[in-house]
Each structure stands twice: as structure tokens, then as C-alpha cells.
Design an enzyme around this catalytic site. Structure first.
Site, PDB file in Angstrom:
ATOM      1  NE  ARG A   1     -30.318  15.008  15.459  1.00 48.58           N
ATOM      2  CZ  ARG A   1     -30.605  16.004  14.776  1.00 48.58           C
ATOM      3  NH1 ARG A   1     -32.307  15.932  13.166  1.00 48.58           N
ATOM      4  NH2 ARG A   1     -30.126  17.727  14.341  1.00 48.58           N
TER       5      ARG A   1
ATOM      6  NE  ARG B   1     -24.908  24.656  10.056  1.00 45.60           N
ATOM      7  CZ  ARG B   1     -26.918  23.436   9.893  1.00 45.60           C
ATOM      8  NH1 ARG B   1     -26.876  23.612   9.038  1.00 45.60           N
ATOM      9  NH2 ARG B   1     -27.186  23.393  11.216  1.00 45.60           N
TER      10      ARG B   1
HETATM   11  P1  AMP Z   1     -28.496  20.786  11.070  1.00 47.30           P
HETATM   12  O1  AMP Z   1     -29.883  19.252  10.704  1.00 47.30           O
HETATM   13  O2  AMP Z   1     -29.606  21.154   9.237  1.00 47.30           O
HETATM   14  O3  AMP Z   1     -28.997  21.289  12.285  1.00 47.30           O
HETATM   15  O4  AMP Z   1     -27.591  20.045  10.994  1.00 47.30           O
HETATM   16  C1  AMP Z   1     -26.946  19.168  11.372  1.00 47.30           C
HETATM   17  C2  AMP Z   1     -25.348  18.965  11.413  1.00 47.30           C
HETATM   18  O5  AMP Z   1     -24.704  18.463   9.894  1.00 47.30           O
HETATM   19  C3  AMP Z   1     -25.078  20.319  11.185  1.00 47.30           C
HETATM   20  O6  AMP Z   1     -24.473  20.717  12.872  1.00 47.30           O
HETATM   21  C4  AMP Z   1     -23.271  20.275  10.370  1.00 47.30           C
HETATM   22  O7  AMP Z   1     -23.017  19.195  11.632  1.00 47.30           O
HETATM   23  C5  AMP Z   1     -24.089  19.592   9.489  1.00 47.30           C
HETATM   24  N1  AMP Z   1     -24.483  20.419   8.081  1.00 47.30           N
HETATM   25  C6  AMP Z   1     -25.793  20.684   7.378  1.00 47.30           C
HETATM   26  N2  AMP Z   1     -25.536  21.948   7.122  1.00 47.30           N
HETATM   27  C7  AMP Z   1     -24.350  22.132   7.377  1.00 47.30           C
HETATM   28  C8  AMP Z   1     -23.473  23.097   6.527  1.00 47.30           C
HETATM   29  N3  AMP Z   1     -24.364  23.779   5.297  1.00 47.30           N
HETATM   30  N4  AMP Z   1     -22.518  23.170   6.180  1.00 47.30           N
HETATM   31  C9  AMP Z   1     -21.948  22.801   7.203  1.00 47.30           C
HETATM   32  N5  AMP Z   1     -22.430  21.135   8.110  1.00 47.30           N
HETATM   33  C10 AMP Z   1     -23.640  21.420   8.066  1.00 47.30           C
END
Ligand code: AMP
Length: 215
Positions: free
Chosen positions: A160, A88
Site C-alpha cells: 500500500r 484517533r
Molecule cells: P488504518 O488502517 O487504521 O491504519 O488507517 C489507514 C489510514 O486511514 C490512516 O492513516 C488515515 O489516513 C485514515 N484513517 C483511518 N481511521 C482514521 C481516523 N479515525 N481518523 C483519521 N483518519 C483515519
């Protein structure tokens, strides 16, 4: 195939990763799923990540890089993987390059899914999740068999914290400000495959396979 599924929250990365697993047995490596599990289990990592996630902020690079490094060493990732939600940031993308080089692997493609902003908000606000197993539904597009309850374990579904309207806005802004910069990073390496993510999940999946030369 070693792939990244790339795109903003709610674009359909998780759904398409599951399709790629079903057909090609490519394990889905979702940093979000791994972090949510850590939060449910109350581990040290979960305690640190939980409040950041609920606020729509990013978890520090070193934590997510550590998660991916460990996960890529597991035997099921030996013949390919799909990264979902990682990298990210540019620092994460550079760390990924270093870890893949160490493991003697390389990326085959970065599949970037595109959906207009308004549609992402619509998708996001209808999303419901199972707090026990993490299964994801949508009130209109992918409802559970019994409204409000998980098909797998019967637990009551919840929205969530990070799928609440104000946090959705924040997550999308964060994506535009930080993560969208990875597109030119991978385009320059000739790895980027851009796919229209509007339409049925089956249609989008067919386009992904075409782009990967697997149709
Ligand atoms: P997601 O399910 O991929 O949308 O991830 C949910 C949350 O997890 C994000 O909004 C971040 O808070 C955290 N997160 C997941 N992957 C990352 C990443 N690669 N870098 C930083 N935070 C992450």
C-alpha cells in the site's frame, strides 16, 4: 462487550479484532478498512480520503465520525463491537462518547497494544495487501500460500502507498503527536488495559482475554 483496540499502526489491532470476532462475534469496525473500500469503489468519500491516506495524513474528523455513527447503528453492533483505528483524536473520542450516549451504550474497555517503534517499522515494511479484497499479509510473519498472490482471490499483492517506508515514519509520528494523547483520556476513565503486543498473535490474544476477564 463494547471495545476499542488502541495502538499505533502495525501493532496488530486488525489481527486481534479478527480474533475477537471469531470467538465473541464482536464486529470489527475499522475506519481504515471502510475508507480503503471507499477508495477502491471511487466514491466521493474515497476521492477525498485517498490522497490523505496515501500521504499518511488523517482524514477529517467529521468524515470518520460519520462513518462510525452510521456503522454503530447496524444491527450486528447491537450486542457489542470492536473499534479498530477509531478514535484517533480527542475530538473523535468526545464524539464517540456522545454517540454512544445517544444509542444508550457505553464502552467496556480500551485495549492498548504496545510494541517498540523499531519493531513497528519492521512489521510495516513487510506488509503486503490485496488490492481487490483488502486481505493483509506479511512477507515473513504471515506469508500467502503462493508468494506474492492473495490466498482468497489470487490477485497480485501490493505494498500500500501508506506502507512505504517514508509514509510509515510519518504515520508513526502522527500517532505519537496526536493519538497517543488518548491514552491518558481513557486511563482517567478507568477503561485502559495495556497489553504487550510483542510476541505471537496467539499469546497477545490470550493476554487480551485475561485483561478483559474472559480467559
Ligand atoms: P488504518 O488502517 O487504521 O491504519 O488507517 C489507514 C489510514 O486511514 C490512516 O492513516 C488515515 O489516513 C485514515 N484513517 C483511518 N481511521 C482514521 C481516523 N479515525 N481518523 C483519521 N483518519 C483515519
Amino acid at each position: 462487550m463494547n471495545l476499542i483496540l488502541f495502538g499505533p499502526p502495525f501493532v496488530g489491532k486488525g489481527t486481534q479484532a479478527k480474533n475477537l470476532y471469531a470467538e465473541f462475534k464482536l464486529p470489527q469496525i475499522s475506519t481504515g478498512d471502510i475508507l480503503r473500500k471507499a477508495v477502491r469503489e471511487g466514491s466521493e468519500m474515497g476521492k477525498l480520503a485517498g490522497p490523505l491516506m496515501a500521504a499518511g495524513s488523517y482524514v477529517p474528523d467529521e468524515i470518520v465520525i460519520g462513518i462510525v455513527e452510521e456503522r454503530l447503528r447496524e444491527p450486528d453492533a447491537a450486542n457489542g463491537f470492536v473499534l479498530d483505528g477509531f478514535p484517533r483524536t480527542i475530538a473523535q473520542a468526545e464524539a464517540l462518547e456522545r454517540m454512544l450516549a445517544k444509542l444508550g451504550k457505553k464502552l467496556d474497555a480500551v485495549v492498548s497494544l504496545k510494541v517498540p517503534h523499531e519493531k513497528l517499522i519492521e512489521r510495516g515494511s513487510g506488509r503486503r495487501s490485496c488490492p481487490a479484497c483488502g486481505s493483509v499479509y506479511h512477507v515473513y510473519q504471515n506469508p500467502p500460500k503462493r508468494a506474492g498472490y492473495c490466498d482468497k482471490d489470487g490477485t497480485g499483492l501490493v505494498q500500500r502507498d501508506d506502507d512505504k517506508a517514508d509514509v510509515i515514519e510519518k504515520r508513526l509520528k502522527k500517532y505519537d503527536a496526536e493519538t497517543a494523547a488518548l491514552e491518558p483520556f481513557y486511563a482517567q476513565k478507568g477503561l485502559l488495559r495495556t497489553i504487550d503486543g510483542v510476541g505471537s498473535p496467539e499469546g497477545v490474544y490470550a493476554d487480551i482475554k485475561k485483561a478483559l476477564g474472559k480467559a
